[in-house]
Design a protein around this motif. Structure first.
Motif, PDB file in Angstrom:
ATOM      1  N   CYS A 178      14.723 121.821 122.627  1.00  0.00           N
ATOM      2  CA  CYS A 178      16.042 122.400 122.852  1.00  0.00           C
ATOM      3  C   CYS A 178      16.067 122.964 124.265  1.00  0.00           C
ATOM      4  CB  CYS A 178      16.398 123.458 121.821  1.00  0.00           C
ATOM      5  SG  CYS A 178      15.464 124.987 121.919  1.00  0.00           S
ATOM      6  N   ALA A 179      17.251 123.043 124.823  1.00  0.00           N
ATOM      7  CA  ALA A 179      17.395 123.479 126.211  1.00  0.00           C
ATOM      8  C   ALA A 179      18.676 124.273 126.377  1.00  0.00           C
ATOM      9  CB  ALA A 179      17.397 122.274 127.157  1.00  0.00           C
ATOM     10  N   LEU A 180      18.609 125.295 127.212  1.00  0.00           N
ATOM     11  CA  LEU A 180      19.756 126.144 127.497  1.00  0.00           C
ATOM     12  C   LEU A 180      19.951 126.244 128.999  1.00  0.00           C
ATOM     13  CD1 LEU A 180      18.866 129.252 125.294  1.00  0.00           C
ATOM     14  CD2 LEU A 180      20.333 127.342 124.651  1.00  0.00           C
ATOM     15  N   ASP A 181      21.189 126.406 129.374  1.00  0.00           N
ATOM     16  CA  ASP A 181      21.481 126.778 130.750  1.00  0.00           C
ATOM     17  C   ASP A 181      21.397 128.298 130.800  1.00  0.00           C
ATOM     18  OD1 ASP A 181      24.149 126.066 133.119  1.00  0.00           O
ATOM     19  OD2 ASP A 181      22.569 127.565 133.155  1.00  0.00           O
ATOM     20  N   THR A 182      20.352 128.817 131.424  1.00  0.00           N
ATOM     21  CA  THR A 182      20.119 130.260 131.382  1.00  0.00           C
ATOM     22  C   THR A 182      20.723 130.986 132.570  1.00  0.00           C
ATOM     23  OG1 THR A 182      18.004 129.922 132.503  1.00  0.00           O
ATOM     24  CG2 THR A 182      17.979 129.983 130.096  1.00  0.00           C
ATOM     25  N   GLY A 183      21.698 130.360 133.191  1.00  0.00           N
ATOM     26  CA  GLY A 183      22.386 131.014 134.295  1.00  0.00           C
ATOM     27  C   GLY A 183      21.780 130.703 135.645  1.00  0.00           C
ATOM     28  N   ARG A 184      20.714 129.930 135.656  1.00  0.00           N
ATOM     29  CA  ARG A 184      20.114 129.541 136.933  1.00  0.00           C
ATOM     30  C   ARG A 184      20.596 128.162 137.366  1.00  0.00           C
ATOM     31  NH1 ARG A 184      13.750 130.423 136.470  1.00  0.00           N
ATOM     32  NH2 ARG A 184      14.067 128.868 134.861  1.00  0.00           N
ATOM     33  N   ARG A 185      21.610 127.689 136.666  1.00  0.00           N
ATOM     34  CA  ARG A 185      22.187 126.379 136.965  1.00  0.00           C
ATOM     35  C   ARG A 185      21.192 125.268 136.695  1.00  0.00           C
ATOM     36  NH1 ARG A 185      25.152 127.800 142.676  1.00  0.00           N
ATOM     37  NH2 ARG A 185      26.737 129.181 141.838  1.00  0.00           N
ATOM     38  N   ALA A 186      20.184 125.536 135.920  1.00  0.00           N
ATOM     39  CA  ALA A 186      19.247 124.491 135.523  1.00  0.00           C
ATOM     40  C   ALA A 186      18.855 124.754 134.080  1.00  0.00           C
ATOM     41  CB  ALA A 186      18.014 124.477 136.413  1.00  0.00           C
ATOM     42  N   LEU A 187      18.532 123.692 133.396  1.00  0.00           N
ATOM     43  CA  LEU A 187      18.169 123.827 132.000  1.00  0.00           C
ATOM     44  C   LEU A 187      16.788 124.450 131.853  1.00  0.00           C
ATOM     45  CD1 LEU A 187      19.368 120.389 130.647  1.00  0.00           C
ATOM     46  CD2 LEU A 187      20.390 122.614 130.170  1.00  0.00           C
ATOM     47  N   THR A 188      16.686 125.400 130.927  1.00  0.00           N
ATOM     48  CA  THR A 188      15.397 125.952 130.537  1.00  0.00           C
ATOM     49  C   THR A 188      15.075 125.387 129.171  1.00  0.00           C
ATOM     50  OG1 THR A 188      15.755 127.964 131.801  1.00  0.00           O
ATOM     51  CG2 THR A 188      14.116 128.047 130.047  1.00  0.00           C
ATOM     52  N   PHE A 189      13.885 124.827 129.038  1.00  0.00           N
ATOM     53  CA  PHE A 189      13.492 124.141 127.812  1.00  0.00           C
ATOM     54  C   PHE A 189      12.569 124.988 126.950  1.00  0.00           C
ATOM     55  CE2 PHE A 189      14.953 119.746 128.188  1.00  0.00           C
ATOM     56  CZ  PHE A 189      15.373 119.722 129.506  1.00  0.00           C
ATOM     57  N   GLY A 190      12.715 124.825 125.647  1.00  0.00           N
ATOM     58  CA  GLY A 190      11.715 125.335 124.737  1.00  0.00           C
ATOM     59  C   GLY A 190      10.480 124.454 124.806  1.00  0.00           C
ATOM     60  N   SER A 191       9.425 124.875 124.153  1.00  0.00           N
ATOM     61  CA  SER A 191       8.169 124.133 124.232  1.00  0.00           C
ATOM     62  C   SER A 191       8.160 122.906 123.321  1.00  0.00           C
ATOM     63  CB  SER A 191       6.986 125.039 123.893  1.00  0.00           C
ATOM     64  OG  SER A 191       7.195 125.621 122.627  1.00  0.00           O
ATOM     65  N   GLY A 192       9.170 122.794 122.453  1.00  0.00           N
ATOM     66  CA  GLY A 192       9.306 121.602 121.631  1.00  0.00           C
ATOM     67  C   GLY A 192       8.588 121.695 120.297  1.00  0.00           C
ATOM     68  N   THR A 193       9.100 120.933 119.351  1.00  0.00           N
ATOM     69  CA  THR A 193       8.469 120.788 118.035  1.00  0.00           C
ATOM     70  C   THR A 193       8.169 119.314 117.817  1.00  0.00           C
ATOM     71  OG1 THR A 193       9.665 122.667 117.080  1.00  0.00           O
ATOM     72  CG2 THR A 193       8.748 121.059 115.543  1.00  0.00           C
ATOM     73  N   ARG A 194       6.911 119.033 117.444  1.00  0.00           N
ATOM     74  CA  ARG A 194       6.536 117.639 117.189  1.00  0.00           C
ATOM     75  C   ARG A 194       6.862 117.275 115.752  1.00  0.00           C
ATOM     76  NH1 ARG A 194       1.594 115.096 116.025  1.00  0.00           N
ATOM     77  NH2 ARG A 194       0.536 117.092 116.061  1.00  0.00           N
ATOM     78  N   LEU A 195       7.602 116.224 115.587  1.00  0.00           N
ATOM     79  CA  LEU A 195       7.982 115.724 114.276  1.00  0.00           C
ATOM     80  C   LEU A 195       7.188 114.463 113.969  1.00  0.00           C
ATOM     81  CD1 LEU A 195       9.857 115.621 111.753  1.00  0.00           C
ATOM     82  CD2 LEU A 195      11.430 114.243 113.148  1.00  0.00           C
TER      83      LEU A 195
END
Lengths: 115, 111
Positions: free
Chosen positions: B90-107
């Motif tokens: 998952c990824a959010l725009d945290t106000g730095r104008r770039a996406l910040t990503f979570g570390s991910g979940t392996r399925l």
């Protein structure tokens, strides 16, 4: 195929050396982002360029620098390399929207190995 | 500090079941949230974007929910297939104008 091209795919170099990674964004995308992904680590945002100018900076080391050229391709320069710099380096491009960052299209990455 | 948290443990499910992945965030008020799929050694691929005023979004077998009160997004894959096995970010725009990503979940979907 995302339309984002990164070269080279693989790079092996020695500690202390300097390398340049290259990225060509999707046609029409003005924004380029660089991310680092170390083994078992998440994607770490390094830096963003928009139409040739630096737009945002993340966790980028002083030994690293980047630029975006008039033709919109971008280069990430890594110098005084250390073993810990070994990682996958991704470039992404997008079309920014007024509300924030649109979906990002990622290249296939450059795998850097520092020995 | 700002955080995006995804379950770091791998999720193992049987083919045909619904996979549900969680993304929690703190100290953000994102205008939207995105989900990506990443296969080993490859770049992330965009899947879905959901805006703060949308409760739910669907695309084929994928469904995303976004609860700005709980600061949580759920990502569902229905009728899962072995080909769905990958890491989901998952990824959010945290106000730095770039996406910040979570570390991910392996399925991992077992046949």
């Amino acid at each position: 195929d995302s339309g984002v091209t990164q070269t080279p795919k693989h790079l092996i170099t020695a500690t202390g050396q300097r390398v340049t990674l290259r990225c060509s964004p999707r046609s029409g995308d003005l924004s380029v982002y660089w991310y680092q992904q170390s083994l078992d680590q998440g994607l770490q945002f390094l830096i963003q360029y928009y139409n040739g100018e630096e737009r945002a900076k993340g966790n980028i080391l002083e030994r690293f620098s980047a630029q975006q050229f008039p033709d919109l391709h971008s280069e990430l320069n890594l110098s005084s390399l250390e073993l810990g710099d070994s990682a996958l380096y991704f470039c992404a491009s997008s079309v920014p929207t007024p509300g924030g960052t649109a979906e990002a299209f990622f290249g296939q990455g450059t795998r850097l190995t520092v020995v | 500090s700002q955080k995006i948290e995804q379950n770091s443990e791998a999720l193992n499910i049987q083919e045909g079941k619904t996979a549900t992945l969680t993304c929690n965030y703190t100290n953000y008020s994102p205008a939207y949230l995105q989900w990506y799929r990443q296969d080993p050694g490859r770049g992330p691929v965009f899947l879905l974007l959901i805006r703060e005023n949308e409760k739910e979004k669907r695309k084929e077998r994928l469904k995303v929910t976004f609860d700005t009160t709980l600061k949580q997004s759920l990502f569902h894959i229905t009728a899962s297939q072995p080909a769905d096995s990958a890491t989901y970010l998952c990824a959010l725009d945290t106000g730095r104008r770039a996406l910040t990503f979570g570390s991910g979940t392996r399925l991992q979907v077992q046949p």
